[in-house]
Design a protein around this motif. Structure first.
Motif, short mmCIF file in Angstrom:
data_model
loop_
_atom_site.label_atom_id
_atom_site.label_comp_id
_atom_site.label_asym_id
_atom_site.label_seq_id
_atom_site.Cartn_x
_atom_site.Cartn_y
_atom_site.Cartn_z
N ALA A 295 0.81 -1.18 -0.17
CA ALA A 295 0.14 0.01 -0.08
C ALA A 295 0.80 1.16 0.17
O ALA A 295 0.56 2.54 -0.73
CB ALA A 295 -0.88 0.05 1.13
N GLU A 296 1.98 1.08 0.89
CA GLU A 296 2.94 2.25 0.89
C GLU A 296 3.54 2.68 -0.42
O GLU A 296 3.70 3.82 -0.81
CB GLU A 296 3.88 2.11 1.77
N SER A 297 3.97 1.33 -1.32
CA SER A 297 4.74 1.70 -2.54
C SER A 297 3.65 2.00 -3.54
O SER A 297 4.09 2.58 -4.38
CB SER A 297 5.52 0.34 -2.82
N ARG A 298 2.41 1.73 -3.45
CA ARG A 298 1.33 2.17 -4.30
C ARG A 298 0.55 3.32 -4.25
O ARG A 298 -0.46 3.64 -4.60
CB ARG A 298 0.66 0.93 -4.80
N THR A 299 1.21 4.20 -3.22
CA THR A 299 0.26 5.13 -2.75
C THR A 299 -0.16 6.05 -3.90
O THR A 299 -1.14 6.52 -4.06
CB THR A 299 1.30 6.02 -1.64
N LYS A 300 0.95 6.52 -4.78
CA LYS A 300 0.54 7.32 -5.77
C LYS A 300 -0.24 6.65 -6.99
O LYS A 300 -1.32 7.46 -7.44
CB LYS A 300 2.18 7.83 -6.73
N GLU A 301 -0.18 5.55 -7.23
CA GLU A 301 -1.15 4.65 -7.99
C GLU A 301 -2.49 4.82 -7.50
O GLU A 301 -3.57 5.04 -8.36
CB GLU A 301 -0.71 3.19 -8.17
N VAL A 302 -2.66 4.56 -6.04
CA VAL A 302 -4.05 4.49 -5.46
C VAL A 302 -4.60 5.76 -5.86
O VAL A 302 -5.87 6.14 -6.04
CB VAL A 302 -3.85 4.14 -4.16
N GLY A 303 -3.86 6.97 -5.43
CA GLY A 303 -4.32 8.30 -5.63
C GLY A 303 -4.80 8.70 -7.15
O GLY A 303 -6.01 9.32 -7.13
N ILE A 304 -4.03 8.30 -7.98
CA ILE A 304 -4.35 8.46 -9.45
C ILE A 304 -5.83 7.72 -9.79
O ILE A 304 -6.62 8.24 -10.45
CB ILE A 304 -3.42 7.99 -10.43
N ARG A 305 -6.02 6.46 -9.28
CA ARG A 305 -7.17 5.80 -9.40
C ARG A 305 -8.23 6.48 -8.76
O ARG A 305 -9.48 6.37 -9.38
CB ARG A 305 -6.95 4.22 -9.01
N LYS A 306 -8.19 6.86 -7.72
CA LYS A 306 -9.06 7.54 -7.05
C LYS A 306 -9.39 8.90 -7.85
O LYS A 306 -10.85 9.26 -7.85
CB LYS A 306 -8.63 8.06 -5.46
N ALA A 307 -8.57 9.69 -8.25
CA ALA A 307 -8.75 10.65 -8.96
C ALA A 307 -9.67 10.35 -10.15
O ALA A 307 -10.43 11.57 -10.64
CB ALA A 307 -7.43 11.79 -9.00
N LEU A 308 -9.31 9.43 -11.10
CA LEU A 308 -10.32 9.04 -11.97
C LEU A 308 -11.56 8.16 -11.72
O LEU A 308 -12.07 7.74 -12.56
CB LEU A 308 -9.35 8.06 -12.79
N GLY A 309 -11.87 8.22 -10.32
CA GLY A 309 -13.33 7.72 -10.26
C GLY A 309 -13.08 6.37 -9.56
O GLY A 309 -14.38 5.74 -9.47
N ALA A 310 -12.19 5.78 -9.37
CA ALA A 310 -12.36 4.20 -8.66
C ALA A 310 -12.88 4.39 -7.04
O ALA A 310 -12.65 5.22 -6.59
CB ALA A 310 -10.88 3.74 -8.74
N THR A 311 -13.68 3.46 -6.89
CA THR A 311 -14.52 3.37 -5.73
C THR A 311 -13.70 2.60 -4.65
O THR A 311 -12.63 1.99 -5.22
CB THR A 311 -15.84 2.53 -5.94
N THR A 312 -14.04 2.71 -3.53
CA THR A 312 -13.14 1.93 -2.36
C THR A 312 -13.08 0.32 -2.68
O THR A 312 -12.39 -0.44 -2.52
CB THR A 312 -13.88 2.08 -0.91
N ALA A 313 -14.34 -0.28 -3.13
CA ALA A 313 -14.46 -1.60 -3.46
C ALA A 313 -13.49 -2.00 -4.62
O ALA A 313 -12.97 -3.01 -4.59
CB ALA A 313 -15.78 -1.84 -3.84
N HIS A 314 -13.39 -1.22 -5.67
CA HIS A 314 -12.46 -1.36 -6.89
C HIS A 314 -11.07 -1.34 -5.92
O HIS A 314 -10.21 -2.15 -6.52
CB HIS A 314 -12.59 -0.19 -7.82
N ILE A 315 -10.64 -0.44 -5.31
CA ILE A 315 -9.20 -0.24 -4.60
C ILE A 315 -9.07 -1.58 -3.72
O ILE A 315 -7.95 -2.19 -3.72
CB ILE A 315 -8.95 0.73 -3.99
N PHE A 316 -10.15 -2.09 -2.95
CA PHE A 316 -10.09 -3.23 -2.31
C PHE A 316 -9.71 -4.46 -3.11
O PHE A 316 -9.00 -5.30 -2.67
CB PHE A 316 -11.39 -3.25 -1.32
#
Length: 821
Positions: A722-743
């Motif tokens: 999670a720490e190493s993919r922090t930026k990836e998660v932020g970009i996905r969230k900005a593009l509309g990814a839901t919590t379920a999608h990230i999970f």
């Protein structure tokens, strides 16, 4: 230099404290488990090793080749002792017979006018022994002599514990005790209590010269009858290196011995074997005086499980170390630029592992000490028999610490020290591990290690589910009779009219539905097996029958179902027979009615008696064995227990307690010189499966520990991911990814790994548990749902472990996530 390594290691571990805590916790649990399992294995393997001549000592056991069960009889006909001494003069003082007596009352009245003290002694306490007994088995003598203390009739040697129990702190020599209210013995010796690891654990050693007078055995000329408590031991001359050859020669000579003394029809199928004393504890085909056997397969299984758990913790360490390699890449680059060699870096990182392992070793000692009483109870180890003060245990733990440091630390040290300085300083080390010189893709390795971890966990889960299902089957299987609400009371040696007197006192009590006098309950470890002749045959068949002497209320009290004919008429001796379906079929009849009215004789008698009924099959042994041909008949002299069926309306704890007091009062009035002893049938039957219960509990505990350690590592790996993919998660969230999608992004990969682990674990677990179930005549079928349930449990635990970190990452504000990079 060493101080520098140590200081740097402490700083690095403090900086990555969460990683350190996870690793220390995992290593502590695994090392504590390994230490406790080592103590258990050492305890089991040390049985009978305290005897100086253990490797030269054997027990004679017998086996009928036509028997349909793979069992061995430890009882040998009593006249075999004299015959062995006559036919093998070189063994005259090297062979001895031990005759155990059980459920005996020992009475002590030390001084005139003192109240009499009574003690009920169970199994493995009292035995009749010869002076030769002490040539084979080592005792430390406090007073008395092994040559003379039991050479005369009416003498007894006590252990220090029993001497203290009977006579207090005073000198017991010359004092008397009375056994079974019929014979006095004078104390002539005191010995130190034997180690807990003895298969011959007797503490009250009565003179063998008193056995005939005591009346415990009467078949001194009978080569047909055996009693499992009368066992013959011998010591072969020569050195231990010669024993395999000597024992093989003795086996051949015993074959001729059998032919010489047994009837030709019996001798052709009867085999006498030598069983090494050091193997008695591990041979589940036979019983022993300690009433405890553990197969070597079970012992090695414990060792293998301990190794698996240690590997699981080491896998955690490797996973976490390689996962956080990115964080430490620049540190490695700086160190290399400043002149550190790869060897120095390897020693640095191994030092960090050593510090963690050293802390885990200390904590594991504390955990093991706290868990030792529970582990001892679980594994049936006597208190004090296995201790952490054992130098071997401490040495084992130190070796495990060194091995763990090498296993857990070497590869991460190799990976971290192998990064190229330029690539590391530029921050181009990837999560896959690229940028190093180890030649191994770290992401692939981590996945493989996680699969291995969960494969071990799922093997234990599957084993636990199958063991639980088998134990549930034991508790609910139809045994052919009712086991619920039945109390059994021991009947001592009786006088005419005492049984009738006791029955009259108990008749009419509100809590009693019915009662029956019998030799044993339907299922028992004490069995009377004898030969028979059917119809006009003059020859006994090659199998025997189990006798169940009982009064006419036996079937009603225990719920035996009569399928044809009637119960036999009341009588003090055998008048008529009722047989079970297994016996009927063995005789060649298809329908119960066909055997009614046929005649047979049993136990060598000459008078034929009729078969008047057939009962539904019932298990005379545990579910390890097939149902044997059985015969019910009246025989008053053999009644040794009273079965009491409780009324359904009187089964509350208060009602049972009140009834017990009334039964005890009536019993004490009838047998004032003996000690009242009772048990409940369902509890007695549960004792048949103590070994399996222990294995199930052990599987259950170790499976939980393995899963917990695996989840610790999984939690740490996901945290670093999670720490190493922090930026990836932020970009996905900005593009509309839901919590379920990230999970799902975080968890899907781990679910795949768990399912791969299930595919690997299932066939291994199926094979191992199929071998375990093979020991039972009656067992469950291994079903597909057991593997599916194990997979679901593992997936559920993995998702639960992943969920916290993945949801935490998904809930983070994307602006903050992107800014942090």
């Amino acid at each position: 230099m060493l101080k520098s390594y140590f200081t740097t290691a402490l700083r690095a571990l403090k900086r990555n404290w969460s990683y350190s805590v996870i690793n220390v916790l995992g290593l502590t649990l695994s090392l504590a488990c390994c230490l406790l399992l080592f103590l258990a294995i050492r305890y089991e393997l040390s049985f009978d090793r305290h005897n100086a001549h253990a490797d030269q000592t054997y027990r004679i056991i017998s086996f009928n080749k036509k028997s349909n069960v793979d069992r061995r009889n430890a009882g040998i006909p009593l006249p075999a002792l004299a015959a062995l001494r006559n036919d093998f003069p070189n063994l005259k003082h090297q062979v001895t017979l031990v005759n155990r007596i059980t459920n005996v009352v020992v009475t002590v009245n030390e001084k005139a006018g003192q109240s009499t003290k009574k003690f009920q002694e169970g199994d493995g306490i009292l035995a009749f022994v010869e002076p030769e007994y002490f040539r084979l088995f080592d005792y430390t003598w406090k007073s008395g002599s092994p040559q003379t203390s039991v050479s005369n009739p009416n003498t007894v040697v006590l252990s220090e514990r029993m001497a203290q129990k009977y006579f207090g702190a005073g000198n017991p020599i010359g004092k008397k005790l009375r056994v079974e209210n019929k014979m006095d013995f004078v104390v002539t010796g005191v010995v130190q209590e034997l180690p807990a690891t003895s298969s011959v654990p007797f503490e009250v050693l009565l003179s063998f010269a008193s056995l005939k007078q005591f009346g415990s055995a009467t078949n001194w000329d009978d080569w047909q009858s055996t009693y499992g408590g009368a066992q013959i031991y011998l010591m072969l001359p020569g050195t231990s290196q010669d024993q395999p050859i000597a024992s093989a020669q003795m086996d051949q000579q015993l074959a001729a011995f059998v032919k010489k003394y047994h009837k030709p029809d019996d001798a052709k199928d009867l085999i006498y074997e030598l069983q090494p004393l050091t193997n008695i504890h591990f041979d589940t085909r036979t019983d022993n005086y300690a009433k405890r056997t553990v197969s070597k397969e079970m012992i090695w299984a414990m060792g293998l499980i301990g190794l698996f758990i240690l590997i699981t913790a080491c896998v955690n360490f490797i996973n976490l170390a390689t996962a956080q390699a990115i964080r430490r890449a620049k540190e490695v680059g700086v160190r290399k630029v400043m002149g550190s060699t790869r060897g120095q870096l390897v020693r640095q990182f191994l030092g960090e592992t050593g510090v963690l392992t050293g802390l885990a070793v200390i904590l594991s000692l504390i955990v093991a000490q706290l868990a030792l009483p529970y582990a001892g109870e679980l594994l049936n180890i006597k208190p004090g028999a296995a201790t952490l003060s054992d130098p071997m245990a401490l040495g084992f733990l130190l070796v495990m610490g060194v091995v763990t440091t090498a296993l857990a630390g070497f590869y991460p040290a190799l990976v971290l020290s192998g990064y190229q300085p330029i690539v590391a300083l530029k921050g181009k080390i990837q999560a896959s591990g690229q940028g190093g010189s180890s030649g191994i893709n770290q992401l692939t390795l981590r996945r493989g290690l996680i699969v291995g971890q969960f494969a071990i966990s799922q093997m234990l889960i599957i084993g636990t589910i199958i063991a639980y299902s088998q134990m549930k089957y034991f508790r609910s299987a139809d045994l052919g009779y009712s086991r619920d609400a039945v109390m059994t009371v021991l009947i001592p040696e009786k006088k005419p009219g005492q049984l009738e007197s006791l029955k009259a006192k108990l008749t009419g009590l509100p809590g009693i539905q019915s009662m029956s006098f019998a030799m044993t309950t339907p299922s028992s470890t004490s069995n009377w097996s004898t030969g028979f002749r059917f119809g006009n045959s003059e020859k006994e068949p090659d199998y025997g029958v189990l006798m169940r002497p009982a009064d006419t209320a036996y079937a009603h009290t225990y719920g035996l179902k009569l399928v044809a004919g009637r119960m036999y008429q009341p009588g003090d001796t055998m008048r008529e027979f009722v047989i079970n379906e297994a016996f009927m079929k063995r005789l060649g009849f298809q329908k119960p009615e066909q055997v009614i009215g046929k005649f047979m004789t049993v136990n060598g008698e000459s008078m034929k008696k009729p078969i008047v009924g057939v009962v539904k099959d019932f298990n005379a042994f545990s579910l390890h064995q097939q149902i044997e041909p059985s015969v019910l008949t009246s025989y008053r002299d053999q009644y040794r227990s009273l079965g009491i069926k409780l009324s359904p309306q009187q089964t509350s704890p208060e009602a049972i307690s009140q009834l017990l007091k009334q039964v005890e009062t009536a019993w004490n009035e009838t047998f004032p010189d003996f000690v009242f002893k009772y048990s409940f049938l369902d509890e007695t039957l549960a004792n048949f499966y103590k070994s399996e219960e222990r294995m199930y509990s052990l599987f259950q505990l170790l499976a939980c520990i393995a899963i917990f350690i695996g989840c610790l590592g999984l939690y740490g790996v996901v945290a670093f991911m999670a720490e190493s993919r922090t930026k990836e998660v932020g970009i996905r969230k900005a593009l509309g990814a839901t919590t379920a999608h990230i999970f799902g992004l975080f968890s899907l990969d781990f679910v795949r790994l768990v399912l791969v682990a299930l595919v690997i674990a299932s066939p291994i677990a199926w094979y191992v548990m199929t071998k375990w179930l093979a020991d039972f005549a009656y067992k469950i079928d291994i079903a597909w749902w057991m593997f599916a349930l194990a997979g679901l449990m593992a997936v559920g635990v993995a998702l639960l472990t992943v969920s916290f970190q993945s949801i935490k990452a998904a809930m983070m504000n994307p602006i903050k996530s992107l800014r942090s990079e």
